[in-house]
Structure formats: C-alpha cells, structure tokens
Design an enzyme around this catalytic site. Structure first.
Site, short mmCIF file in Angstrom:
data_model
loop_
_atom_site.label_atom_id
_atom_site.label_comp_id
_atom_site.label_asym_id
_atom_site.label_seq_id
_atom_site.Cartn_x
_atom_site.Cartn_y
_atom_site.Cartn_z
N GLY A 1 -6.59 4.85 -0.34
CA GLY A 1 -7.95 4.86 0.18
C GLY A 1 -8.75 3.70 -0.36
N TYR B 1 0.83 -1.21 0.00
CA TYR B 1 0.00 0.00 0.00
C TYR B 1 0.87 1.26 0.00
CZ TYR B 1 -3.21 3.65 1.48
OH TYR B 1 -3.93 4.80 1.55
#
Length: 512
Positions: free
Chosen positions: A61, A54
C-alpha cells in the site's frame, strides 16, 4: 459426493455452488500444481537478485517504497495477515467463506501469483476438512479486493485467527488445525499478499446470489400467476405474439411462464368472455412479465460479469511467464459492485410488484368478489391483513438497499487507494434483498392460495392445485385466524425449495 478439480483454466459457477453449499470435495490438478511451481521459480529468482519488486521485497500500500531485508520477508507476510485481519461484526455465512476459499485457490492455481502449491493445498485442506474461518462482516472496501475478509481466511493457514466451531462458537485456529492433523504454513515472500489480494468474497457472493435470483425470478412468475388466477385476471396479455413485438428475452420467458401456468383453469374459464374482467387488468397483473422479465435480463448481465471474473486473475502484482512482475488494478471490484447494485434494483422491483398484487388480493373493492383480507369472517378475524404490512415493510427496506453501494468510494491507505469499489457491501446487501424477496413471494403465495381456495367450487389450474397441496399442511382451509408467523416461515421454505416447481412441471412443460 462430487469432486471439483482445480485446473489452471479455473472452475465453473456450478463448482462454486457445489463446494459452498454442498458436500463436494476439492482437488488440485497436476497441471495447476506445475503452473504454480513455475511461477514460484520466478519469484525465487527475483529474491536471489535482491531487486525491489512490490510485494516480494517491499512493503504494501502506502509503504510500497519501503525495502524489506531478505531475512524479514517471511515475517512481512505473516505481519501482513495479522494487520489486515481487522474485520468486525457478525460472522459471514459458511457458504460465503467456503466460496471465498475455493475462489482464492482457483486464482492461485492459474500460475500467475508466484506462490508454492502448498499454499493452495492448505486452503483445499480447510475445505475438505470442513474448517471454516471466522470472517467478520465488515472490513472490505473492495479496494485491493477483499483484503480484510481474505486476511481472516489466510491467517488460519498459519495457525492463527479464528475458525467456526460445530456449535457456531469461535475457536482458535491453531487448536482446530491440530485436531484435524493439519500443520500451519510458514509463508514465503509474496504468499501472504497473494492470499488477500482478490475479489473472491464479492465474486463468491455474486455467484451465490445469481443462483438464488434465477430460482426466485421463476417463483415470482409462479406466485404472480396464482394471484392473477385468484383475482379473476385475464391471460390474454401473455400471448406470445404480444411479446414478440417487444423482443426482450426475459419478458418473453416470463410471459411464457404465466401463459403456461394459467392453462386448464376452471376459474379462468369462468370469466373468459366477461368484459368486466377481461378488458384490462391493473399493471401489477398485466405488466408482471415486463417487470420480472427485465429482472431476468438484469440477472443475465450480472451472470456475464461473474463469468468473466471467474476466468480472471485478480492478484497484484502478477508474475508473468516471461519473468516480469507487474502491478495491476485487476483487484478493483467495480465490475462486481456495479452488477450487484443493478441486480439488487431489479430484485427489489420484483418484490415491489408482488406486494402490490397482495394488497389487491386483500382489498374487497379490487379483488373481484373475494372477502376482505381473505377471511370468510371479517371483523372478528383479520385474515392476511398484517401479512401485507410485513410485505410493505420488506418492500421499503429493499428500496433502501437498492440504493447503490458502488458510488460510496472513500479513500484509504494514505491516499494510495484513493478510489474503492464497495463491491463487498454491494454483494452483501444484494443477498439481503434476495432474502427479503423470498419472504415477499411467500406472502403472495399464501394470499394467492387462500384466494384460490375461496373461489371453490371452481377448480384452479394444475399449478394452483399444486400450490394448494404444497401449503395445505401448514396453512389449511379458510377459517378462523391462526398463528400466522409459522405459516409464513413455512411459505418461505416452499419458495426457496424446488418441490413446488417440480410438482408444477410434472404436469406440463418446464418453466423458464
């Protein structure tokens, strides 16, 4: 000019204030640069392995499951800043933005964000060149930290976005960077995200608010003592043994200030044995240390929260020394939002009890011999009547602002961010409450000084004499009505400044 060196261990609250409000320059230590370099090497290895992580090789998000091709990861970081710099409204004060920049450097310098030292160095260049990004007031929910405000800051590093000109105008960042001889930064993987994922805005505002509140709570003791003296109040409730039996530290300190401020007063001595004046004063007089002291204890709690946050890493994800990259929730602003809301409640009540003393000073039925509205010629003249109206309006506004922002969570990002802190809103309104408190204490200062003047020929305490001297140039002697707004503005300057406190302390022990 002082120098703040950024170490991997962080910075102090005094460092933040010195950079935000003073002329301190900033340097990145060699140790911090080395920690960042080591952290960046881990990110580089992840990129070589092409595994999904990530913020390094994925979207953000609700788009966290979208894999990003290596050749588009620089584009991803720049696109992130452009899309997240979506704030609106009036610009944030320069001191707040400078605090944000310093705190973002401090977080990156801990070496857990995976960014190159050059990113921190360019943020430092903005500070040292006096370049302030234009950050709009509205946009942060305190969710993944202060995303929008920090994006407006980070975008400037790339030569885009806006900065504040010398005359307050909004200027293109690229133009101002060029004039300063600074080159835009081309961000690498993870670096755009690391620039915006933090609580730096709300933390900066809480630190600045704590600095202001500490001073204002002491000045609240000063104005309370002046008002009590002018109203022929008693100092008996402020004896130390009465507060030792209820050992709240703030109450003890506030009562000690009041006792100290009321010493050596011919006005106090004039009625010391008069039962009509010395039995029990109204709560706004007698309970001043209980309210102001509770506010001091609330401030101590907020300072503790801010200190812990100042020692924290609030990025997401974090790059651990063992090579793991882990998502965290440390960016959530709940601790700061709760603390700011709590402190706003306390500051609002310090202002509320101050206004009650002003009202009592102006009321001929309760002021123990002072003329109506503190004018020697009531009727033709209204004295400080409308100043109390202003104070009442400020108390009402502070009551509205004391309603907590931190319970106002609204979900965002496709329900990925389904609980937000509203910490930015909480700290913004806290600063407004404190600004209103400054005005409230200025009204009490003027009213109390006028009351002391009207007790002549009795002489006030040394603190009272210092207060009269501090306002005499712009407030004068009792007499016909004059344009009051300028005197109130000057009174605010006296409350905000440190000169009156210094003059009082020059004649005795320091105030708590």
């Amino acid at each position: 000019m002082s120098v703040v060196e950024i170490l991997p261990t962080g910075v102090s609250p005094a460092d933040v204030v010195a950079v935000a409000r003073g002329d301190a320059t900033v340097e990145l230590s060699a140790a911090a640069s080395a920690a960042m370099t080591d952290s960046r090497a881990i990110v580089a290895e992840i990129e070589r392995q092409e595994r999904p992580v990530y913020g390094v090789s994925t979207g953000f998000g609700a788009l966290a499951n979208t894999f990003i091709d290596p050749q588009r990861r620089t584009e991803l970081q720049h696109a992130l800043l452009r899309s997240h710099a979506a704030g609106v409204g009036a610009r944030m004060p320069t001191e707040v933005v400078r605090a944000m920049l310093l705190l973002r450097v401090r977080s990156l310098a801990k070496g857990l964000s995976g960014v190159r030292p050059v990113v921190a160095e360019r943020l430092i260049d903005l500070l040292n060149h006096g370049i302030t990004p234009w950050v709009p007031e509205h946009g942060s929910l305190g969710a993944s930290g202060d995303l929008a405000p920090l994006a407006h800051c980070g975008l400037v590093l790339t030569g885009e976005g806006w900065v504040v000109g010398k005359d307050g105008a909004r200027l293109p960042a690229g133009q101002v960077l060029g004039e300063a001889g600074l080159a835009p930064v081309e961000l690498a993987a993870k670096e755009g995200l690391a620039l915006i994922n933090g609580t730096d805005g709300m933390l900066g505002m809480l630190l600045l608010a704590a600095e202001d509140a500490a001073h204002l709570f002491t000045m609240a003791d000063v104005t309370a003592a002046l008002a009590i003296e002018a109203m022929l109040g008693t100092d008996r409730p402020f004896q130390p043994e009465l507060h030792a039996i209820r050992p709240h530290p703030g109450q003890r300190d506030s009562a000690g200030n009041l006792a100290r401020l009321l010493r050596s007063s011919a006005i106090m001595d004039s009625h010391r044995d008069d039962l009509e004046h010395a039995v029990q004063d109204a709560y706004s007089m007698r309970c001043a240390p209980q309210v102001a002291g509770a506010a001091r204890d609330t401030l101590a709690f907020a300072v503790g929260v801010a200190d812990r946050e100042l020692a924290s890493v609030v990025d997401n994800p974090v790059v651990l020394p063992d090579g793991r990259v882990e998502s965290t929730g440390n960016f959530h602003g709940a601790p700061l939002g709760f603390a700011a809301d709590y402190l706003a409640i306390a500051a609002a009540e310090v202002g509320a009890i101050s206004e009650r003393r002003v009202d009592r000073l102006l009321d001929v039925t309760r002021s123990r011999g002072l003329p109506p509205f503190l004018t020697p010629d009531p009727g033709v003249n209204s004295g400080l009547m409308i100043a109390q109206y202003t104070a009442a309006g400020l108390v009402a506004e502070n009551r509205r602002l004391a309603a907590p922002a931190s319970v106002d969570s609204l979900p965002t990002s496709g329900m990925q961010e389904d609980h937000v802190s509203m910490g930015w809103a909480a700290t913004v309104k806290l600063r407004t409450v404190l600004d209103n408190l400054t005005s409230l204490l200025a009204v009490e200062l003027l009213a109390a000084v006028r009351g002391l003047q009207l007790r002549a020929p009795l002489t006030p305490s040394p603190a009272g004499q210092a207060a009269i001297a501090a306002v005499s140039e712009f407030f004068g002697e009792p007499g016909p009505d004059a344009f009051l707004a300028p005197a109130m503005e000057s009174g605010r300057a006296v409350i905000k400044g440190r000169e009156l406190r210094a003059a009082i302390e020059a004649a005795g022990p320091p105030l708590a």
